[in-house]
Structure formats: C-alpha cells, structure tokens
Design a protein around this motif. Structure first.
Motif, PDB file in Angstrom:
ATOM      1  N   CYS A 223       0.824  -1.098  -0.010  1.00 24.22           N
ATOM      2  CA  CYS A 223       0.011   0.120  -0.040  1.00 24.22           C
ATOM      3  C   CYS A 223       0.971   1.288  -0.126  1.00 24.22           C
ATOM      4  N   VAL A 224       0.767   1.945  -0.974  1.00 24.12           N
ATOM      5  CA  VAL A 224       1.503   3.421  -1.067  1.00 24.12           C
ATOM      6  C   VAL A 224       0.597   4.478  -0.714  1.00 24.12           C
ATOM      7  N   ILE A 225       0.933   5.159   0.371  1.00 21.57           N
ATOM      8  CA  ILE A 225      -0.027   6.255   0.857  1.00 21.57           C
ATOM      9  C   ILE A 225       0.573   7.578   0.222  1.00 21.57           C
ATOM     10  N   GLY A 226      -0.088   8.382  -0.403  1.00 26.45           N
ATOM     11  CA  GLY A 226       0.226   9.644  -0.985  1.00 26.45           C
ATOM     12  C   GLY A 226       0.874   9.490  -2.492  1.00 26.45           C
ATOM     13  N   THR A 227       0.213   9.933  -3.425  1.00 26.61           N
ATOM     14  CA  THR A 227       0.324   9.724  -4.877  1.00 26.61           C
ATOM     15  C   THR A 227       0.864  10.898  -5.542  1.00 26.61           C
ATOM     16  N   GLY A 228       2.029  11.497  -5.030  1.00 24.42           N
ATOM     17  CA  GLY A 228       2.808  12.486  -5.706  1.00 24.42           C
ATOM     18  C   GLY A 228       3.907  11.995  -6.512  1.00 24.42           C
ATOM     19  N   TYR A 229       4.729  12.695  -6.988  1.00 23.01           N
ATOM     20  CA  TYR A 229       6.111  12.230  -7.780  1.00 23.01           C
ATOM     21  C   TYR A 229       6.602  11.063  -7.290  1.00 23.01           C
ATOM     22  N   VAL A 230       6.880  10.816  -5.858  1.00 20.42           N
ATOM     23  CA  VAL A 230       7.548   9.911  -5.552  1.00 20.42           C
ATOM     24  C   VAL A 230       6.205   8.565  -5.112  1.00 20.42           C
ATOM     25  N   GLY A 231       5.189   9.013  -4.811  1.00 22.55           N
ATOM     26  CA  GLY A 231       4.323   8.107  -4.343  1.00 22.55           C
ATOM     27  C   GLY A 231       3.790   7.127  -5.452  1.00 22.55           C
ATOM     28  N   LEU A 232       3.478   7.889  -6.427  1.00 23.20           N
ATOM     29  CA  LEU A 232       2.611   7.255  -7.813  1.00 23.20           C
ATOM     30  C   LEU A 232       3.799   6.416  -8.403  1.00 23.20           C
ATOM     31  N   VAL A 233       4.924   7.081  -8.805  1.00 20.90           N
ATOM     32  CA  VAL A 233       5.939   6.293  -9.360  1.00 20.90           C
ATOM     33  C   VAL A 233       6.296   5.063  -8.597  1.00 20.90           C
ATOM     34  N   THR A 234       6.630   5.015  -7.425  1.00 19.77           N
ATOM     35  CA  THR A 234       6.855   3.879  -6.470  1.00 19.77           C
ATOM     36  C   THR A 234       5.824   2.812  -6.758  1.00 19.77           C
ATOM     37  N   GLY A 235       4.454   3.339  -6.502  1.00 20.57           N
ATOM     38  CA  GLY A 235       3.453   2.449  -6.573  1.00 20.57           C
ATOM     39  C   GLY A 235       3.363   1.655  -7.875  1.00 20.57           C
ATOM     40  N   VAL A 236       3.588   2.617  -9.252  1.00 19.92           N
ATOM     41  CA  VAL A 236       3.442   2.209 -10.506  1.00 19.92           C
ATOM     42  C   VAL A 236       4.536   1.186 -10.711  1.00 19.92           C
ATOM     43  N   CYS A 237       5.814   1.355 -10.223  1.00 19.97           N
ATOM     44  CA  CYS A 237       6.871   0.441 -10.705  1.00 19.97           C
ATOM     45  C   CYS A 237       6.688  -0.931  -9.998  1.00 19.97           C
ATOM     46  N   LEU A 238       6.437  -0.516  -8.714  1.00 21.97           N
ATOM     47  CA  LEU A 238       6.309  -1.955  -7.910  1.00 21.97           C
ATOM     48  C   LEU A 238       5.005  -2.859  -8.481  1.00 21.97           C
ATOM     49  N   ALA A 239       4.061  -2.255  -9.063  1.00 24.33           N
ATOM     50  CA  ALA A 239       3.086  -3.148  -9.428  1.00 24.33           C
ATOM     51  C   ALA A 239       3.602  -3.751 -10.917  1.00 24.33           C
ATOM     52  N   HIS A 240       4.311  -2.942 -11.664  1.00 19.79           N
ATOM     53  CA  HIS A 240       4.948  -3.548 -12.994  1.00 19.79           C
ATOM     54  C   HIS A 240       5.847  -4.531 -12.941  1.00 19.79           C
ATOM     55  N   VAL A 241       6.530  -4.497 -11.392  1.00 19.83           N
ATOM     56  CA  VAL A 241       7.591  -5.766 -11.422  1.00 19.83           C
ATOM     57  C   VAL A 241       6.758  -6.957 -10.758  1.00 19.83           C
TER      58      VAL A 241
END
Ligand SMILES: NC(=O)c1ccc[n+]([C@@H]2O[C@H](COP(=O)([O-])OP(=O)(O)OC[C@H]3O[C@@H](n4cnc5c(N)ncnc54)[C@H](O)[C@@H]3O)[C@@H](O)[C@H]2O)c1
Length: 462
Positions: A4-22
């Motif tokens: 779960c990533v809380i906060g979807t700014g430049y860091v949160g969104l990129v982290t969430g998307v990349c972790l989903a991609h892997v």
C-alpha cells in the motif's frame, strides 16, 4: 507482495506504479479525491516520462489500484509506504503534519497481522521512532472510542493489534527520469533495527536489485545499504546537501570566471574528468530549485541548529544559490540598463526539464523580481504552456509557442534547459524582437550559433 502506497505525488505514484509493474499487488491511497478519480480512469496527474504507459498496463493486469480508502489500503498491505509531502515551513524546518496524519491513520486501522511501515517521505532525522509513537497513538485513540450499542467490542490488546516495524527507505529518484531511476537505482538504502522488516524489504526489491527491469540487465546487482533508522534518514539529507553544494561550488567558480575572463564550461570539463570529482552537477547557471534541494538543505541546517551546531558550509551553499538568481537580473541590467518598460521573455518555467513541477522554480523568483523592477514578463514552457498550470501563474504572460514569445521582447532568458530549446529558429525569433539579446541561464546554447543568428549572447561564467 501486497503493498500500500499512501500519497500519490511524484514519489508515491512512481513507486506504486513501478512496484506493480514488477509484479507486486499495489493499492495507492490519496486524500485528493479528484486525483484518485483521474488515476482510476487511467490518467496520470503528473508528467513523468514513461509513467502513463506503465500505469495503464499495471492497471490492466490488476496489479494496481487507486483509492481514497486508507482502511482498505492498510488492510491490503503487508508493506505500507508513507510517501506524502514534507514541505518546508517558513522557519526552514520540515512540515511533518502530513506524515503525522498518515501515521495516525495507519495506527487507527491496524488490526493484527505484521506490517512494515516504510517512511519514503524525506523526514527529519529521528522521525522513525516518532512515526512508531504516532502509529501507537492512532491505535490507542481508536481503542478509546466507545463501542456503539449492540456493536462487537474490539478487545485485542494494543501490542497485538500493533505488530509492526518502521523502516526508513529514502528515495533518490530525479523528477524527469523518475521511472528510469526506479528501475536503475545507484543503491537502495534501508534503515531499521528489525531483521524481519529488512528481510521483507529485500524481498520486495529483489526484481529491482537483480536488475530484471533495468536498461542494462547484465549489470551487477544494485547495492543494498542496510543502516539504522537515523543513518538512513541522514543519507537522504546528506546526498541532497552534497549535490546542492556541488552546484553552488561551480556557480561560485563561474562568478570568478566572469571576472577573470575564463570560461566555466571549459573549467568544468577540466575538473569533471578527475574521477575523484566527476562531471555531474558541475553545470553553472541560475542555481538550484525544485521541491527537494531547497527544503532538504534548509531542514538539515535547521536540524544542526537544533543540536547546537552551525552548518556553515550549507548556509554558504544557500547564500551562493540565492545570489545566483540575482546574477541573471544583473546581466539583464548590464545590457538593457533600465528594466522598467522593457519586455523580457523566459524560455522555460519548470525547475528543470521533463517535469511539470514548478515548486521553488528559479523562474518564479525571476518573474517576481522583473515585475518589481517594472518589466513585462512573457514565458514559454513546453509543458506549462500546454497545461492548466499556466492559469495558476501571476505576473507573466504564458505564450502557447516559442516564436510568439520573441514578439517585441527586449531580451530572452533561458531558464530551463529543455532539449527543444536547442532546435528553435533563433534567427527568425531574433527578427521579431526589439533587440536580440539572450541571457543563457543554463549555458545550454551554442554561443557561436547564437551570435551567427544575430544575438548578443551572455552565459553564466563564460
Ligand atoms: N519529488 C521528488 O523528486 C522527491 C524525490 C525524493 C524524495 N522526495 C520526498 O518524497 C516525499 C513526497 O514528495 P512528492 O514530491 O511526491 O510530494 P507531492 O506533494 O507531489 O505528493 C504528496 C501526495 O500526498 C498526498 N497526501 C497528503 N496527505 C495525505 C494523506 N493524509 N493521506 C494520503 N495522501 C495524502 C497529496 O494529496 C499528494 O498527492 C517528500 O517528503 C519529498 O521530500 C521527493
């Protein structure tokens, strides 16, 4: 793993998307309902190269979801990332109220089952223990809420509900290449005293550590640096403070070059080839800005102050940076003399190319100062000119294309080194200006080519 990533700014969104991609199962939470709706429809609220495509494909595989429901996110994740903003307060210290709100919210939704709570936000040194305390506050506050008539009491002891460890996992991505940086990091830093939490974080990052999604999949494993909590927090501040100081250093050298007739671009090449120094962050110019360097350097100065230490070198780096903004203005005054009644065109508004981020952008200070001196300011930016961001700006006319920017300008200032600015037809633009003058705030353009195009060209330190 469930994340779960809380906060979807430049860091949160990129982290969430990349972790989903892997391959992880990621739920991203944000309080901004409009933003969440946009992301649920498959659109990214920020501009970051490559992000939209990855976001869409991860949503299609079912690995990525967006929600405003923190409880659902906390229940879903074995690993909970806190990635909310920590902007600077007027005093220079970090505003940690968003981290506090999230930590308390997590605590109020913990319900047994081990969790790793990860601080990805850049937080003041010592925040790891503070987050643990706030999470526990959330747990106890919820327990204090009386059970409604007929409801089932939650009788579990706080220590059972609150089975978690805190990890500091500072983020080093650069806006403009955030997706690339996430898959190709120089290192991953994990700070915690819990071997269990560190083991889970290592498992989470295995696809990235093994460079399965990297540009060069044959390169060696990504180094993972395991530290205590405070040291991990310090790694982040010290990294940004070093880089900001390196830029201020070359700007200081540039200002001396200006006086003695040397060219700082040649000097930077000469010193940058020294492997002990390195070429990066040696571009003299209008100074550093953005959402990280200014606030992180001032937060470190503030922390040092709290502990009775005056961070003189860092204070000097900030002073040099503030003076650097002034230098562009001085160069304009040198060539135009009086700025009152003159029109100045800015090439670029964002704090650096390939991003839509305007936080602490040097352009904003320049606009304010030019306005104060009575100049009219126009600007063109490849992203801002085409987006709703232009409507939020005051004191500047945002043009839709670069050629119109030149119309009736007395001078142009290159503020952001967007690659597109290398390809503009400067000869034609110069003809539309009152006087073809270019102040190149990033030493980005070819001086000879600009002179051939009919411009009076001034760089920084050359
Ligand atoms: N931007 C960068 O390049 C960068 C790089 C490294 C580290 N950092 C650090 O990462 C952190 C996040 O930075 P950012 O630039 O992504 O921030 P941001 O401002 O772009 O995004 C923060 C997000 O958090 C959301 N938010 C705020 N309160 C919330 C809450 N209670 N619950 C859920 N969501 C909430 C906001 O709506 C927003 O979408 C900061 O501490 C920053 O210093 C940023």
């Amino acid at each position: 793993m469930r994340v779960c990533v809380i906060g979807t700014g430049y860091v949160g969104l990129v982290t969430g998307v990349c972790l989903a991609h892997v391959g992880h199962d990621v739920v991203c939470i944000d309080v901004n309902e409009e933003k969440v709706k946009l992301m649920q429809s498959g659109q990214s609220p920020i501009f970051e190269p490559g992000l939209s495509d990855l976001m869409k494909s991860s949503m299609a595989t079912g690995h990525l979801q967006f929600s405003t429901n923190l409880q659902a996110g906390v229940e879903h994740g074995e690993i909970l990332f806190i990635a909310v903003g920590t902007p600077a307060l007027p005093t220079g210290e970090s505003d940690t109220r968003y981290v506090e709100a999230v930590a308390k919210g997590i605590g109020s939704h913990l319900n047994g089952g081990y969790k790793v709570i990860v601080n990805k936000s850049t937080v003041p040194i010592g925040s790891g223990d503070w987050v643990r305390m706030i999470v526990m506050d959330g747990v106890t506050e919820r327990q204090a809420v009386p059970v409604p008539a007929g409801g089932v009491p939650e009788t579990t002891h706080p220590e059972v509900i609150a089975d978690f460890d805190v990890v500091s996992n500072p983020e080093f991505l650069r806006e403009g290449s955030a997706v690339y940086d996430t898959f190709n990091p120089d290192r991953i830093v994990l700070g915690s005293n819990s071997p269990r939490a560190i083991a889970m974080m290592k498992e989470l990052y295995t696809p990235i550590v093994e460079r399965r999604f990297a540009e060069d999949t044959t390169a060696g494993a990504v180094p993972v640096v395991v530290t205590d909590l405070s040291s991990a927090e310090m790694v982040k501040y010290a990294s940004n403070a070093f880089l900001a100081t390196k830029i201020s250093f070359i700007n200081e050298v540039a200002n001396i070059c200006d006086r003695v007739g040397a060219d700082v671009t040649q000097v930077a090449q000469g010193i940058g080839l020294d492997s002990r120094i390195g070429k990066k962050f040696l571009q003299a110019g209008i100074g550093w800005g953005g959402s990280c360097f200014p606030k992180d350097v001032s937060a470190l100065i503030h922390t040092a102050d709290d502990y009775g230490y005056e961070a003189q070198l860092l204070k000097a780096a900030v002073d040099v940076n503030n003076r650097q903004r002034q230098i562009t203005l001085e160069k304009l005054q040198q060539v135009l003399k009086i700025l009152k009644g003159k029109t100045v065109g800015l090439l670029g508004l964002t704090f650096k190319p390939d991003t839509d981020d305007m936080r602490d952008a040097p352009s904003l200070i320049l606009i304010e100062q030019l306005n104060r001196l009575g100049a009219k300011v126009k600007a063109y930016d490849p992203i801002v000119s085409q987006s709703g961001l232009r409507h939020g700006l005051t004191g500047v006319i945002v043009e839709s294309d670069a050629s119109h920017l030149a119309d009736s300008c007395d001078a142009l200032v290159l503020v952001t080194d967007w690659q597109q600015f290398k390809e503009l037809d400067y000869a034609a633009m110069g003809q539309r200006m009152n006087s073809p003058i270019m102040i190149d705030g990033r030493n980005f353009l070819d001086r000879e080519a600009m002179v051939r195009a009919g411009f009076q060209y001034m760089g920084i330190g050359r």
